[in-house]
Structures are given as structure tokens and as C-alpha cells.
Design a protein around this motif. Structure first.
Motif, mmCIF file in Angstrom:
data_model
loop_
_atom_site.group_PDB
_atom_site.id
_atom_site.type_symbol
_atom_site.label_atom_id
_atom_site.label_comp_id
_atom_site.label_asym_id
_atom_site.label_seq_id
_atom_site.Cartn_x
_atom_site.Cartn_y
_atom_site.Cartn_z
ATOM 1 N N SER A 27 134.077 -46.610 12.579
ATOM 2 C CA SER A 27 134.629 -45.272 12.828
ATOM 3 C C SER A 27 135.651 -44.896 11.754
ATOM 4 O O SER A 27 136.189 -45.757 11.059
ATOM 5 N N LEU A 51 141.982 -50.541 14.658
ATOM 6 C CA LEU A 51 140.644 -50.289 15.203
ATOM 7 C C LEU A 51 139.956 -51.604 15.546
ATOM 8 O O LEU A 51 139.330 -51.734 16.596
ATOM 9 N N SER A 80 138.673 -44.125 11.928
ATOM 10 C CA SER A 80 140.025 -44.707 12.051
ATOM 11 C C SER A 80 140.285 -45.774 10.994
ATOM 12 O O SER A 80 141.440 -46.025 10.635
ATOM 13 N N GLY A 97 144.977 -48.651 9.887
ATOM 14 C CA GLY A 97 143.990 -48.070 10.808
ATOM 15 C C GLY A 97 142.847 -49.031 11.053
ATOM 16 O O GLY A 97 142.381 -49.217 12.188
ATOM 17 N N ALA A 109 142.646 -44.867 8.013
ATOM 18 C CA ALA A 109 144.098 -44.707 8.098
ATOM 19 C C ALA A 109 144.742 -45.891 7.396
ATOM 20 O O ALA A 109 144.384 -47.032 7.646
ATOM 21 N N GLY A 127 136.372 -44.332 17.929
ATOM 22 C CA GLY A 127 137.532 -44.607 17.077
ATOM 23 C C GLY A 127 138.690 -45.074 17.950
ATOM 24 O O GLY A 127 138.496 -45.466 19.114
ATOM 25 N N LEU A 128 139.891 -45.015 17.415
ATOM 26 C CA LEU A 128 141.049 -45.523 18.160
ATOM 27 C C LEU A 128 141.193 -44.868 19.529
ATOM 28 O O LEU A 128 141.407 -45.552 20.534
ATOM 29 N N LEU A 168 147.966 -42.254 14.232
ATOM 30 C CA LEU A 168 147.520 -43.447 14.952
ATOM 31 C C LEU A 168 148.193 -43.523 16.314
ATOM 32 O O LEU A 168 147.553 -43.839 17.315
ATOM 33 N N GLY A 213 137.201 -37.291 16.955
ATOM 34 C CA GLY A 213 137.867 -37.223 15.663
ATOM 35 C C GLY A 213 137.869 -35.841 15.043
ATOM 36 O O GLY A 213 137.729 -34.830 15.728
ATOM 37 N N CYS A 231 146.603 -40.892 18.589
ATOM 38 C CA CYS A 231 145.253 -41.284 19.021
ATOM 39 C C CYS A 231 145.336 -42.297 20.156
ATOM 40 O O CYS A 231 144.656 -42.174 21.172
ATOM 41 N N GLY A 259 142.818 -37.843 20.825
ATOM 42 C CA GLY A 259 142.736 -38.127 19.397
ATOM 43 C C GLY A 259 142.701 -36.844 18.568
ATOM 44 O O GLY A 259 143.095 -35.774 19.041
ATOM 45 N N GLU A 260 142.209 -36.967 17.348
ATOM 46 C CA GLU A 260 142.260 -35.819 16.439
ATOM 47 C C GLU A 260 141.482 -34.621 16.965
ATOM 48 O O GLU A 260 141.757 -33.484 16.580
#
Lengths: 611, 255
Positions: A40, A136, A42, A132, A45, A12-13, A404, A197, A407, A387-388
């Protein structure tokens, strides 16, 4: 010096950004992702990415962004990394602009910004309402360039399960499985960055994507990585109902003027158009005159929950509230929010430009995650997280459009610091035997799962886990229920051991993958529940009616969950670093006296200026 | 935060194409699942996954499929539903005739059941250099200024999620053909329109001028009609074809 090799888990991001920084620095990167990285989570978002660029001349500044973020997080985030992130945010937006992200523009051709929750400033850059996805794609394109140059090798369709630790306890790789061929192998390197994530699937349905199980970080947690602030789970106030997902209606809907209301009379079942203005209750605007519909998410969700469940208001008989855009120009809405409105139209069959949307709160985001230091390294040397899946930037509640930026910023930092670490600690090729015990442990586990018999159904267990967690560990938390939940999670884990695989095939066996994930999800659920039970206060997204107030004397500390086979052990010795901003009451109805003031004049405005 | 509830005794019939591995022969299986409000094809598959028993009562394995975002922005759950390529998440049961037939996309190798290997599409993005060649990600100031109108055009083009609907529908694209397909050609247009991307316009145009490139388009015009993001693929193909012609004339005259 040998060229460092770094494993990045997650595309992801955060993972892609770390990959780019590593490739730029000269590392060889192996990038693992369950899904092709372009798919992903992301992409979900919607509303935008925050950065104080002050395009609107409101006197916005990174200092105000910092203040809003710390206050929005109810003072649970360590302040120095949050400050550094908000300072870097404008540069991050410019970087994406250079990559070609089609950000919405002002008439002068500059990046346009809109309002979001928890701030009074236009601070959110956006690409329509699929920001997002657009961010991405930009990183995906840059990574593809490095891939074409041979600096990055992608392993798409590989799911990571356990970190590989050497004899000194340092992380030198991961054990992963190809979810098509079911091949199990170890990826070895000088450092590993996890960027896998969130964990929303633990709560069954929410706004998260299917892959957001948290399973990969559960593997790190089981291997000894501390897990920070597990109890802080964000409930987004506005999602639409559904049997497979509660699809998000972005906060940008309110940022663009969307109003939340219910009929004043709880028994009023009329259609929204036939309810006159005087018989509507705009409860957020009434209670929070300054921020109105743009109060932070934890507050909006609690208020909606109160209005619907405690006061009994309904919209056309449904347990939901209206999110109303019908007073805005339809063409403007299409331009600014098209991507979100499309989702409502496709899945609900109504045009939100003409009919108010019906929305309700849904599990959305985990503020908690792997504990990391300011260099994004966990307590396991060589194991980084961004990231998350880490805990660092959002405290007790995340502000909209800060995910965002966090991340990407976490990806930048972890890319740089993991490269430094890898360069300083690079050994000659690590012994090929270093992964042997991790590999054999994992193989044993898959064999044991395959050999299971009994009457339980894996997918039913997963549904029961989601229902249990949603009922007891979301908006309102009661200690008596949390105690019961802990026991029920132990029971669920026992049920998994009586759940035979629905498929014994050697190829693309999704049931086996699922069985591995569900055990990991239950371990994280236990950490979340234990944290929620222990923290006897209300702070951000964590709310206990029996302990209504934030309690800084006792609870201005990180919750660290440490895995043991008997359940999580909690540690509260880490105090929050509040060296930059003083503690203050968190109010959104008026401007508190302590709040920093917007700057005046043009000197501080950074629009158009490179940093 | 609701759980799904079933609505009376209504059921849905679903025929799923099953194939154990890339080399096995496909076969159909018919299932009956309880109907639920707002049900989509993904939810039908979830029901089968939990109780994999065919309508004749024989036990089978849960079908395999790819899925992620469930809101038609990731492209994962693309499959052929009632003969039309689309995403399972946004295919609502109420709008489909029954039995609903579900097959894997036909232009890619089947991995198992409804899972196909679309990695070829990502290779095609590499081929056409679908990126802005950045000097680096360090702070180098703003991006270029451009108008709201240019943003609107670019935004629509850049929503492609590489789902594969367009190439599934395209008669020119497939295992026996080198044609890169509408999605990759659209990316050429998207990056050649961007002020910085345009600095490498010629290089990018050349990637679609050889075999498998723009001239392999047979002008069947079906790609745009199946695109879930309504990307104007026909316009993109025409624009890139025009640019390719201009480019080859210029090259002819050595400019």
C-alpha cells in the motif's frame, strides 16, 4: 447477538488499524485491497509520526501539538477531533514500539524524536527515513496474525467501486471487482469502512503511488456521500523531477538540518560547490527567522514557486531549488535519512551527502476527503471513512508527520465506532437481493465501457487530466482559469465516452479497470475545481492572488461537495468548531503573543511514562 | 511539476514476454518506444500501454504489469529484466543493454504477462509467525528499551518488502519445492532478535525446523546479492540455522 461482519476497503495504515480494532472487538472482517496490503501507499511515508512525548525536555505536550496542528491547518479543522488525536498520539507511538517497529533510539534506549515542519519541537518518531513502511509492516504483521486465526479474510487484488445501500439508505456492503479474474461481486456486512487513501493520480505525476486514484471514494460520492474540503490539496515543496513520478524528498531532510537555497544572481549557472556562501540566497531562513526551512509545506511551496517562477532564479538552468545537506556528517545522514538519500542516488545518480539535491514542489496529499462526523461516519449511515480519504484532521494544510498519526487514529476510531454501529444495527443476514440493483448497475456500466468505439485514447485522456489539474488547480489559483478548467473537465468526460478499450479480454483486463477509474477521477476533479473556484480567500494550501487574505467572516466553514449528474453542488452551511482555540493570525517569523507556552519542569514530560 | 519531454529521435527497443492467461503459451513481442530522460523500464511499459504496436507494426494488447510506489519500497514491479530479477521502477534505461528483455518471475504462477501470483510468500510469513504477539492494541505502556546498535540491526532486517527477488534467484525455491526461502527465514531472525518477539523464540524456530525449513537451504548464496534492500540474508540464514541447532539440542535434553 450475531457476530457483526464489517467490510474494510483499503489495506494501508488506516484500513489495517481499523481491521485490527474490529478483530479485537470480535467482528468478522472482510478486508479488500487493490494491492497486497503490504504494498500500500503508506510505505512511501518517509520522515516519521508525530506525538508529543517530550523526550528532549523542551516542554512539549499534546496541547502544543494540538495548537501547532490547528494553526498549521489555518483554522479550517474542527478542533475537538484534532485535540483527541494529539492526545492519543503518544499512545499510538508506544503501540507501534510494542509491535516491534525499529524506531531510531536515543543513547538511553528510548525512542528518538526529530524536528519537522510547523513546530519548534522535536516531536517526530522515526524508523530511519522509511517510517511509513515500518509502521505499515507492523500492522500488516498483526493483521496476518488475525488472518491466521480466521478472524480476518483478506481479498487482495479486489477493487471496490460502489457502496451497496439498502432500501433505507444504509450502507450494507460494496460492489467490487477482482482485477485478475474480472469477477464482479457484492461484499455484504453490517458496516463498511473506507480507507482507500489519496487521489494524487488525478494530478498526473506527483509523490503519490499509482493506485492513488481516489476512484473508490468517488463511488461513495456518486452514491450520495458528501465530500469535504475538496479544494485543499497539499503541494510538497521538495520532490525530484522524473517522467513517471516526482519522488518525495522528505521534510525530515530539513528536520535534520537541510537548507534550501538558490544562487543570488538568477543568471548564475555555476555548479553549487563553486558558489560562495555570500552569493547564496537562503530565502526561507531570511523571511522566516524563527522556523526557517521548517515552515509548513504550503508556505514553503509558495515561496519556492515565487522564487523560481516570479523572480526567475534557477539552479544550473533548472526550474528547481537546492536542498543542501552537504554540511552534515555523511555517516549521521546515512543513519537518519538513508532511505531518502538512497532514492535520490538511485534515480538521480548523485550522492546528496556530497552534492546539493535539486528539488521542486509536487502534488502530495489531499486534506479534503469524504465528510465524516467525529465518529468517522459519513452522512450515509453505516459508511465510515478513515485516513487520507476523509477530510477531518488537517484543515487547510497538513503538517508533516501528522498523516501517519491521523491515519492510525482514524483507523482506531473507525474500528471502534463501526463495530458499535454494526453490533447495534446487525440484522439477520441481509437479504441477498439487497445488492442486486447495485450489481446490475455496475455490470451495465462495464458493458457500456466495453462497447465503446471512437478515436480517443484512455491513457492520453489521463495525461491530459493530470496536466490540466496541475496547471490550474495547484499552488496559484485564478478564477478565470478555474472556470475554463471546469468546462475542460466536462470535455474530458465526454472524450472518455469515445475511448475504446485497448483490450476486450475477459482476464486481467487493466484497460477496463483504468476506464472505470478515469471517469471517477474526473468526478472528483470537478469537485476539487468547483471548491477552488467558490472559495474566494487564501487559506492554507488554497491560494488566490486576487484574494490574498484569509477571510474568517465569510469562509470559516467546511466546503461540502454533493454529487449531481450535472456537476458538484456546494454547501457552506457547516461552520468550523473553534470552541477550544481562538482564531489567530498564522505567523512563522516570530512567536505570536497568543501562542501557548511550553511547560517547565519534569512533571509534564511523558517520556517513559505510560498513559 | 514537469511533464516528460522526449529527447530527439532516440528510441529504446524492448522485448516483452507475453502470456494471455495462466494456461496459455508465452511468446515474445518486440517494441520500439521513444527515449525520455531518466527513463526506467516502467516508463517503457507505459509507452507501450498507450500505443501497443509491435516493431513489425502489428496491433497488440497493452502488456499487464504490477506497479505501485515507483520508488522501490513496495516491491510490486518486480520482474526479470535482462536476465536479472529486480524492480522495473529503479531499472534505468541508460544502464541497460538493448533490446531490453522483460520477463515475469519464474518461481510463481503467471497471471498474465508480467503479473505473477506471489501470495505464497505471504503464506510463508504466516507459517513462521512473523509478528510480535501483542496482548492488544490498547494502551499498555512503552515498548522495551534497546540500544541504537540493536535498532540498526533490526531496521536493516525489517526493510524486506516481500518482493521475491531472493526466492527468484534461489535454486532451492520453486513450484516443486516446499522450501520457505530466505525472506521468511530472515523474518524469523528479525522477530527473535526483538526483546518481546524473543519471548516466542522457540515456537518461531520450530516453524523452520521441519520439511521446507532451514535445512533445505542449499547454500548457493545468491539470495543476498539480488536483494534490492541489501538485507544480509546469508547472515540471517546462518543465525537461524545456529539457533535451530541449539534449539534441537536443548529439546533433545528436554530443556
Amino acid at each position: 447477538m450475531a457476530q457483526p461482519r464489517v467490510i474494510v476497503v483499503g489495506g494501508g495504515l488506516a484500513g489495517l488499524m481499523a481491521t485490527i480494532k474490529l478483530a479485537e472487538a470480535g467482528a468478522q472482517v472482510d478486508l479488500l485491497s487493490i494491492v497486497p496490503v503490504k504494498r500500500s501507499h503508506s510505505v512511501c511515508a518517509q520522515g516519521g509520526i508525530n506525538g508529543a512525548v517530550n523526550t528532549k525536555g523542551e516542554g512539549d505536550s499534546p496541547e502544543l501539538h494540538f495548537y501547532d496542528t490547528v494553526k498549521g491547518g489555518d483554522f479550517l479543522a474542527h478542533q475537538p477531533p484534532v485535540r483527541d488525536m494529539t492526545r492519543e498520539a503518544p499512545n499510538i507511538i508506544y503501540m507501534f514500539d510494542r509491535m516491534g517497529v525499529p524506531f531510531s533510539r536515543t543513547p538511553e534506549g528510548l525512542i528518538d524524536f526529530r524536528r519537522f515542519g510547523g513546530t519548534l519541537h522535536h516531536r517526530t518518531a522515526h524508523a530511519g527515513a522509511t517510517t511509513g513502511q515500518q509502521l505499515l509492516y507492523a500492522l500488516d504483521e498483526q493483521v496476518r496474525r488475525f488472518e491466521a486465526d480466521g478472524k480476518v479474510t483478506k481479498f487482495e487484488g479486489w477493487e471496490s467501486f460502489d457502496p451497496v445501500l439498502d432500501a433505507t439508505g444504509r450502507c450494507v456492503g460494496v460492489v467490487a471487482m477482482d482485477i485478475r479474474s474480472m469477477e464482479i461481486r457484492a461484499f455484504l456486512g453490517d458496516a463498511v469502512v473506507f480507507a482507500t487513501g489519496g487521489l494524487g493520480a488525478i494530478f498526473g505525476f506527483g509523490t503519490n503511488s499509482v493506485v492513488n486514484t481516489g476512484s473508490a471514494i468517488a463511488g461513495c460520492y456518486q452514491a450520495g456521500a458528501h465530500y469535504g474540503n475538496p479544494e485543499f490539496i497539499q503541494i510538497h515543496p521538495t520532490a525530484i523531477s522524473g517522467g513517471d513520478k516526482l519522488r518525495l524528498m522528505s521534510e525530515s531532510v530539513r528536520g535534520e538540518g537541510g537548507r534550501v537555497w538558490v544562487p543570488k544572481n538568477p543568471k548564475d549557472n555555476r555548479s553549487p560547490a563553486s558558489i560562495p556562501e555570500t552569493e547564496r540566497w537562503y530565502f526561507l531562513e531570511e523571511k522566516y527567522p524563527l522556523y526557517g526551512n521548517l515552515v509548513p509545506r504550503d508556505i514553503a511551496s509558495r515561496e519556492i514557486h515565487h522564487v523560481v517562477y516570479n523572480l526567475g532564479h534557477r539552479v544550473e538552468g533548472e526550474e528547481a531549488v537546492y536542498l543542501d545537506l552537504t554540511h552534515r556528517d555523511p555517516d549521521y545522514l546515512t543513519k537518519k535519512l538513508g532511505g531518502v538519500l538512497e532514492i535520490y542516488e538511485k534515480f538521480k545518480g548523485q550522492d546528496p551527502r556530497r552534492v546539493p539535491m535539486k528539488v521542486a514542489p509536487a502534488v502530495h496529499y489531499s486534506m479534503g476527503g469524504l465528510w465524516v462526523d467525529y465518529k468517522q461516519m459519513t452522512n450515509i449511515p453505516g459508511l465510515f471513512a478513515a485516513g487520507e480519504c476523509e477530510f477531518q484532521y488537517h484543515g487547510a494544510n497538513r503538517l508533516g508527520a501528522n498523516a501517519l498519526v491521523a491515519c492510525v487514529y482514524g483507523g482506531i476510531v473507525s474500528g471502534v465506532t463501526s463495530f458499535e454501529w454494526a453490533a447495534n444495527h446487525a440484522k439477520k443476514a441481509p437479504a441477498s437481493t439487497v445488492a442486486d440493483s447495485a450489481l446490475s448497475r455496475f455490470r451495465e456500466r462495464t458493458k457500456a465501457i466495453s462497447a465503446r468505439g471512437g478515436a480517443e485514447n484512455l491513457y492520453a485522456i489521463r495525461r491530459d487530466l493530470g496536466a490540466l489539474m496541475v496547471r490550474n488547480v495547484t499552488i496559484v489559483r485564478e478564477n478565470s482559469e478555474l472556470v475554463k478548467t471546469q468546462q475542460k473537465l466536462v470535455d474530458l468526460a465526454a472524450r472518455t465516452r469515445k475511448a475504446p478499450l485497448p483490450d476486450q479480454g475477459p482476464w486481467a483486463n487493466q484497460g477496463l479497470v483504468h476506464a472505470l477509474e478515469i471517469e471517477n477521477m474526473i468526478d472528483l476533479a470537478r469537485a476539487i475545481t468547483a471548491g477552488a473556484l467558490a472559495r474566494d480567500e487564501s487559506r492554507g494550501a488554497h491560494y488566490k492572488p486576487a484574494f490574498e487574505k484569509r477571510d474568517d467572516a465569510k469562509w470559516l466553514c467546511t466546503t461540502k461537495a454533493i454529487f449531481t449528474p450535472d456537476g458538484p453542488k456546494l454547501d457552506f452551511t457547516e461552520k468550523i468548531d473553534i470552541s477550544l482555540l481562538p482564531l489567530a493570525e498564522r505567523r512563522y517569523d516570530v512567536v505570536p503573543a497568543h501562542a501557548p507556552k511550553p511547560s517547565i519542569g519534569t512533571a509534564s514530560g511523558s517520556a517513559g511514562a505510560a498513559h | 511539476m514537469e511533464s516528460s519531454q522526449s529527447a530527439g529521435n532516440r528510441t529504446v527497443q524492448v522485448r516483452v514476454m507475453r502470456q494471455e492467461n495462466p494456461n496459455s503459451t508465452p511468446r515474445w513481442e518486440l517494441f520500439e518506444v521513444p527515449y525520455r530522460p531518466n527513463m526506467n523500464v516502467h516508463m517503457c511499459l507505459l509507452e507501450i500501454q498507450e500505443r501497443p504496436t509491435t516493431i513489425e507494426g502489428s496491433q497488440t494488447t497493452p502488456p499487464c504489469w504490477e506497479v505501485n510506489c515507483l520508488e522501490e519500497v513496495c516491491g510490486s514491479c518486480t520482474m526479470v529484466i535482462n536476465g536479472r530479477v529486480r524492480q522495473a521502477c529503479s531499472a534505468l534505461v541508460d544502464t541497460l543493454s538493448q533490446p531490453i528483455t522483460i520477463e515475469p518471475m519464474s518461481k510463481f504462477p503467471v497471471v498474465r504477462d508480467l503479473v505473477v501470483d506471489r501470495s505464497r510468500m505471504f503464506e510463508e510469513l504466516k507459517k513462521v509467525k512473523a509478528w510480535v504477539p501483542l496482548d492488544g492494541t490498547h494502551a499498555l505502556g512503552n515498548g522495551p528499551r534497546y540500544s541504537q546498535e540493536e535498532q540498526s540491526t533490526a531496521y536493516v532486517l525489517s526493510r524486506c518488502m516481500t518482493c521475491g527477488c531472493c526466492v527468484e534467484a534461489c535454486p532451492q525455491y520453486g513450484p516443486g519445492s516446499a522450501f520457505i526461502g530466505p525472506a521468511a527465514i530472515n523474518q524469523v531472525r528479525r522477530f527473535n532478535l526483538h526483546p518481546t518477539g524473543a519471548l516466542n523464540k522457540g515456537e518461531r524456530i520450530e516453524t523452520v525446523m521441519g520439511p521446507g525449513g532451514i535445512t533445505d537451504c542449499g547454500n548457493a548464496q545468491v539470495c543476498a546479492s539480488v536483494c534490492p534492500k541489501e538485507i544480509p540474508l546469508l547472515e540471517s540464514i546462518a543465525a537461524v540455522a545456529r539457533d535451530a541447532t541449539v534449539h534441537s539440542i536443548r529439546r533433545w535434553f528436554g530443556k
